[in-house]
Write a protein that holds these residues in place. Structure first.
Motif, PDB file in Angstrom:
ATOM      1  N   UNK A 182       0.864  -1.260  -0.030  1.00 56.64           N
ATOM      2  CA  UNK A 182       0.081  -0.006   0.061  1.00 56.64           C
ATOM      3  C   UNK A 182       0.711   1.220  -0.021  1.00 56.64           C
ATOM      4  N   UNK A 183       0.418   2.241  -0.794  1.00 55.50           N
ATOM      5  CA  UNK A 183       1.091   3.649  -0.554  1.00 55.50           C
ATOM      6  C   UNK A 183      -0.309   4.697  -0.403  1.00 55.50           C
ATOM      7  N   UNK A 184       0.141   5.616   0.064  1.00 54.77           N
ATOM      8  CA  UNK A 184      -0.965   6.679   0.740  1.00 54.77           C
ATOM      9  C   UNK A 184      -1.041   7.821  -0.149  1.00 54.77           C
ATOM     10  N   UNK A 185      -1.256   7.865  -1.565  1.00 57.57           N
ATOM     11  CA  UNK A 185      -1.514   9.028  -2.282  1.00 57.57           C
ATOM     12  C   UNK A 185      -2.905   9.745  -1.885  1.00 57.57           C
ATOM     13  N   UNK A 186      -3.116  10.933  -2.268  1.00 52.40           N
ATOM     14  CA  UNK A 186      -4.722  11.381  -1.542  1.00 52.40           C
ATOM     15  C   UNK A 186      -6.024  10.773  -2.051  1.00 52.40           C
ATOM     16  N   UNK A 187      -5.819  10.119  -3.443  1.00 49.67           N
ATOM     17  CA  UNK A 187      -7.212   9.251  -3.585  1.00 49.67           C
ATOM     18  C   UNK A 187      -7.298   8.130  -2.637  1.00 49.67           C
ATOM     19  N   UNK A 188      -6.063   7.506  -2.394  1.00 47.52           N
ATOM     20  CA  UNK A 188      -6.169   6.366  -1.587  1.00 47.52           C
ATOM     21  C   UNK A 188      -6.465   6.803   0.079  1.00 47.52           C
ATOM     22  N   UNK A 189      -5.961   7.933   0.513  1.00 51.17           N
ATOM     23  CA  UNK A 189      -6.522   8.466   1.681  1.00 51.17           C
ATOM     24  C   UNK A 189      -7.847   8.771   1.981  1.00 51.17           C
ATOM     25  N   UNK A 190      -8.499   9.468   0.727  1.00 50.95           N
ATOM     26  CA  UNK A 190      -9.976   9.585   1.022  1.00 50.95           C
ATOM     27  C   UNK A 190     -10.687   8.436   0.873  1.00 50.95           C
ATOM     28  N   UNK A 191     -10.263   7.342   0.139  1.00 59.11           N
ATOM     29  CA  UNK A 191     -10.782   6.160  -0.134  1.00 59.11           C
ATOM     30  C   UNK A 191     -10.821   5.358   1.252  1.00 59.11           C
ATOM     31  N   UNK A 192      -9.667   5.348   1.963  1.00 58.49           N
ATOM     32  CA  UNK A 192      -9.485   4.842   3.405  1.00 58.49           C
ATOM     33  C   UNK A 192     -10.544   5.249   4.353  1.00 58.49           C
ATOM     34  N   UNK A 193     -10.585   6.590   4.332  1.00 54.14           N
ATOM     35  CA  UNK A 193     -11.473   7.474   5.307  1.00 54.14           C
ATOM     36  C   UNK A 193     -12.782   6.956   4.928  1.00 54.14           C
TER      37      UNK A 193
END
Lengths: 193, 533
Positions: free
Chosen positions: B352-363
Motif C-alpha cells: 500500500x501507498x497513501x496518495x491522496x485518492x487512497x487517503x480519501x478512500x480509506x477514510x
C-alpha cells in the motif's frame, strides 16, 4: 468501411430498442406512483393499516355473543381542525365494554361562531388493527353536520366490538377530527364513501 | 477484471489529435455533445452547488453556535435546512456522480462517447435552470420552501407559501435531467462496450452506475408523481394527502420514502464503484471478490425497495409491518458488509501507498462504516422512537453522505484529475485538504451522535442550554470543514489552468483499466476505433 456503417446501424437499432423500453418503464413508474394511491387505500381497508374505520353503518349485533370474560377500554379523543373556534368533545373520555356489547356514547359539538357551518368528523383508530373489529351501527361521522350560528348539538355514536377482536388488544383509542366543510358544501357530500 | 489492451492503441491517439477541433468560447460549452465537456460541466456545477449548499449549512451552524435566537429568524432557519438538503442531494452529490459517469464510463468501456450525446447536452443544461428557479424562490414573499427537503404534507400543502410551485417545477426538471442521464448511462453500457468487454469484465464503477441508473429510472418518476400530487393538493383542490377530503397525510410519507430510500442508494452505489477502483490501485492487488461486489450491489439495490417504512416507524404501524421493515433494513448490512470486507481483504498484505485518492478512500471505508453502524441502530424499531428526528439521525446521514458520498467524489476527483487535466494535482495542497477535511468533518459530525442521543431535536433553531458546549464544538467543526473545501477549489483550479507536473498516461502504478491507456490529458475524442479487451 461498409462493415463499420452496418455496425453503426446495428447500434442505432439496439439503442432505440433500449430507449423505448426505458421510456416505457419511466411512464410505467410514473403511473405506478399514482396507482399506489388507490392501492394504499385498499390495503388500509383490508388491514386497518391507517386506522381508518368504515364510514358506513354496520349491521346490528343480533345473534352475536357478548363475551363477558373480557373487558376492553375504548378511549375517545377529539380535535377540531386548526384555527376553527368550535367546541367538540365526548361526554365520557373512555368506557369499558365487553366485546359484542352495544354501547352509545354522546359527543357534543358547539359552533361558537356567528355563522352557519357544515362540519364533518373523520374517525381514526389507534392501533389501526382494532379498526377492523370496531362496528358502528350509528355515527354522526356518517354524515355532515349542519350547525346554525352558536348552535350546540349532541351527537350519538353507537358501536360494538366484534368478539373476534384479538386478545392482545385491551385498549384502543378512537379519535375524531372535526373539519369545516362549509365551503366545499354538498359538493363533497359523498366523501365518506 | 483484468483488462489488456493491444498496443495498437497509441496509433489511434495520433489519429484522434488531428480532428480535435471544436467550437471555441461559450458555444463550445453550450452546444457540446462531447462526454468529457459535459462531464466537466457537471463536475464544476456540482462543486458550485456544494459551496452554495455548504454556505447554507454554515448559516445553520452559525445560528446554532449558541442557544437562543441570534442571527436568523426561525422561518429563515427552516428555509436554510430545506434548501441545504435539496441542493446537496440534487445539486451537489447527484450531478457530481453524473459528471463522473460522463467522463469515465465511455473511457472505461472503450466507447467513443455516450450513446445519446445530444440528450446528454440537454440533461446537463436544464439543471442550472432548475436551480435558478429553486434559488429564485428566496426572493418571493414568504421566502424559499421551509418544509424540509422531505416536503412532508401537510407542511408542503396546507402550510406552505407559494414558493412550493417553484419547488415542484424545479424538482420536475431535476427529475427529467436525472432520468435522461440514467437512460444515457444504461444505453451506453448495454450497447457501446468495446468488443470483449463483457458484463463481468466491466470496472465496478461502471457496474455500480449501471445499477444506479436502473434505480433512477424506477424511482425518479415516483418522485415526479409525488411532487405533482403536492402541487394539485395545494392549487387544484385534490385531496391526495388531505384527510378532510378523504386523503391521508401518511400516504405522502409512504410515497416519498418509496422514492427516498432508493434515492439514498443512488447517492452511495457509485461511491462503492469509485472506492473499488482506487483501493486496488494503491494496494497493488486486484480487487478481492469482484463478482461478489457485483452481486452485493445488485442486492442492495433490490432491498432498497423493501425498506422505505423504516423512516416512518413513529407514524404508528402494525407490529408486523414494523418487524418486516426492521429485519429488511438490517438485511442490507449483509451485502454492505460483504463490500467492506472485500475492500479490507483487497488491502490485506497489499503493497500500500497513501496518495491522496487512497487517503480519501480509506477514510471513506472507515467513516462510511460508522455511518452504517448508526444506521443499524436506527433500524431497531423500539429504539428508533428515541432517535427519531434527533441529531443522531443527522449524524447518521451525514456520515454516509459526507464522509461517504462526498469523500468518495473527492477521492475520484484526485484519482482522475491527472487524466482529465493532464497535470498532477498539487500534492501538498491535496494532503492538506485531506487532513483538514478528515479532522474537521469528525469534529463536525461525531458529537452530533451525543446531542442526538441526549434528545436534541433536528430542524430547530434553538436548543436547551445543556447542549450548548457540544453545539459550539460542532459549529467550529462545521466552519473548519466548510473552509477546507476551498483548498480543493485551489487544487482543482491549478489543474484546470495546467499548473503542475505533466501527468503520464498512467500516473498510478497499480491502476487498471482502459482509461489509463489513453494519454493524459485524455484527447477530446478517445476510442474512435474500439480497443481490443
Amino acid at each position: 468501411m461498409s462493415e463499420h456503417e452496418s455496425n453503426e446501424q446495428k447500434h442505432e437499432r439496439g439503442n432505440s430498442r433500449v430507449i423505448t423500453r426505458l421510456l416505457a418503464s419511466v411512464m410505467l413508474m410514473f403511473a405506478f406512483g399514482f396507482a399506489l394511491v388507490p392501492l394504499y387505500e385498499k390495503f388500509c381497508e383490508i388491514t386497518g393499516f391507517n386506522g381508518r374505520t368504515t364510514n358506513t353503518a354496520s349491521q346490528t349485533n343480533e345473534g352475536m355473543n357478548v363475551d363477558e370474560t373480557r373487558v376492553v377500554t375504548v378511549e375517545f379523543h377529539t380535535r377540531v381542525s386548526r384555527g376553527i373556534p368550535w367546541e367538540f368533545h365526548p361526554e365520557v373520555r373512555s368506557i369499558r365494554v365487553h366485546p359484542g356489547e352495544v354501547k352509545t356514547v354522546n359527543f357534543i359539538i358547539e359552533n361558537r361562531t356567528d355563522k352557519a357551518v357544515i362540519a364533518q368528523a373523520l374517525p381514526s383508530v389507534s392501533p389501526g388493527e382494532a379498526s377492523l373489529y370496531l362496528n358502528k351501527t350509528e355515527c354522526f361521522c356518517f354524515e355532515q353536520q349542519p350547525l346554525a350560528a352558536g348552535e350546540r348539538a349532541v351527537m350519538p355514536m353507537q358501536f360494538y366490538l366484534d368478539p373476534d377482536l384479538p386478545d392482545r388488544i385491551h385498549r384502543f383509542t378512537l379519535s375524531y377530527m372535526m373539519y369545516d366543510l362549509t365551503e366545499q358544501g354538498q359538493a363533497t357530500a359523498n366523501l365518506s364513501e | 477484471m483484468s483488462t489488456t489492451v493491444s498496443d495498437t492503441h497509441s496509433a489511434h491517439d495520433a489519429h484522434d489529435d488531428h480532428h480535435d477541433h471544436k467550437p471555441t468560447g461559450i458555444k463550445r460549452w453550450l452546444f457540446t455533445t462531447n462526454h468529457k465537456d459535459i462531464g466537466s460541466m457537471y463536475l464544476w456545477f456540482s462543486f458550485l452547488m456544494f459551496l452554495v449548499g455548504g454556505s447554507m449549512a454554515l448559516m445553520i451552524r452559525a445560528e446554532l453556535f449558541q442557544p437562543g435566537m441570534q442571527i436568523i429568524d426561525p422561518h429563515f432557519f427552516n428555509q436554510m435546512t430545506t434548501m441545504h438538503g435539496v441542493i446537496m442531494v440534487f445539486g451537489a452529490v447527484m450531478p457530481a456522480f453524473v459528471g463522473l459517469a460522463n467522463w469515465m464510463i465511455p473511457m472505461m468501456i472503450g466507447a467513443p462517447d455516450m450513446a445519446l450525446p445530444r440528450m446528454n447536452n440537454w440533461s446537463f443544461w436544464i439543471l442550472p435552470f432548475a436551480f435558478l428557479i429553486m434559488l429564485s424562490s428566496f426572493f418571493m414573499p414568504g421566502g424559499a420552501p421551509a418544509f424540509g427537503w422531505t416536503f412532508y404534507a401537510p407542511l408542503s400543502t396546507t402550510y406552505s407559501t407559494d414558493s412550493t410551485a417553484l419547488f415542484v417545477f424545479s424538482m420536475h426538471i431535476m427529475g427529467m435531467s436525472s432520468i435522461m442521464g440514467a437512460i444515457n448511462v444504461i444505453v451506453t453500457i448495454m450497447n457501446m462496450r468495446a468488443p470483449g468487454m463483457n458484463y463481468m469484465k466491466m470496472p465496478l464503477f461502471v457496474w455500480t452506475w449501471f445499477i444506479t441508473a436502473f434505480l433512477l429510472i424506477a424511482v425518479m418518476p415516483v418522485l415526479a408523481g409525488v411532487v405533482t400530487m403536492v402541487l394539485t393538493d395545494k392549487y387544484f383542490g385534490t385531496s391526495f394527502f388531505d384527510a378532510a377530503g378523504g386523503g391521508d397525510p401518511v400516504l405522502f410519507q409512504h410515497l416519498f420514502w418509496f422514492f427516498g430510500h432508493p434515492e439514498v442508494y443512488i447517492m452511495i452505489l457509485p461511491s462503492f464503484g469509485i472506492v473499488s477502483a482506487i483501493i486496488p490501485a494503491f494496494a497493488r492487488k486486484p480487487l478481492f471478490g469482484y463478482a461478489s461486489m457485483v452481486y452485493a450491489t445488485a442486492s442492495i439495490a433490490g432491498l432498497s425497495f423493501l425498506v422505505w417504512a423504516h423512516h416512518m416507524f413513529t407514524t404508528g404501524m402494525p407490529t408486523f409491518a414494523s418487524l418486516f421493515f426492521m429485519y429488511m433494513t438490517m438485511l442490507i448490512a449483509v451485502p454492505t458488509g460483504v463490500k467492506v470486507f472485500n475492500w479490507v481483504s483487497t488491502m490485506w498484505r497489499g503493497a500500500m501507498t497513501f496518495e491522496t485518492p487512497m487517503l480519501f478512500s480509506l477514510a471513506f471505508v472507515i467513516l462510511f462504516t460508522i455511518g452504517g453502524f448508526s444506521g443499524i441502530m436506527l433500524a431497531i424499531t423500539p429504539v428508533d422512537y428515541q432517535y427519531h428526528d434527533t441529531y443522531f439521525v443527522v449524524a447518521h446521514f451525514h456520515y454516509v453522505l459526507v464522509t461517504g458520498a462526498v469523500f468518495s467524489i473527492m477521492a475520484a476527483a484526485y484519482y482522475w484529475l491527472p487524466k482529465w487535466s493532464g497535470v498532477m494535482y498539487d500534492d501538498f495542497l491535496s494532503k492538506l485538504h485531506f487532513w483538514c477535511s478528515l479532522i474537521s468533518v469528525n469534529i463536525l459530525f461525531f458529537p452530533m451522535h451525543f446531542v442526538g442521543l441526549a434528545g436534541m431535536p433536528r430542524r430547530i433553531p434553538d436548543y436547551a442550554i445543556q447542549f450548548a458546549d457540544i453545539n459550539q464544538i460542532v459549529s467550529i467543526g462545521g466552519f473548519l470543514f466548510g473552509f477546507s473545501q476551498l483548498i480543493f477549489l485551489a487544487v482543482a483550479l491549478k489543474c484546470a489552468f495546467k499548473k503542475g507536473k505533466p501527468a503520464p498516461a498512467k500516473p498510478w502504478e497499480g491502476a487498471e483499466g482502459l482509461e489509463w491507456t489513453v494519454p493524459s490529458p485524455a484527447p477530446y475524442h478517445t476510442f474512435d476505433v474500439p480497443p481490443k479487451v
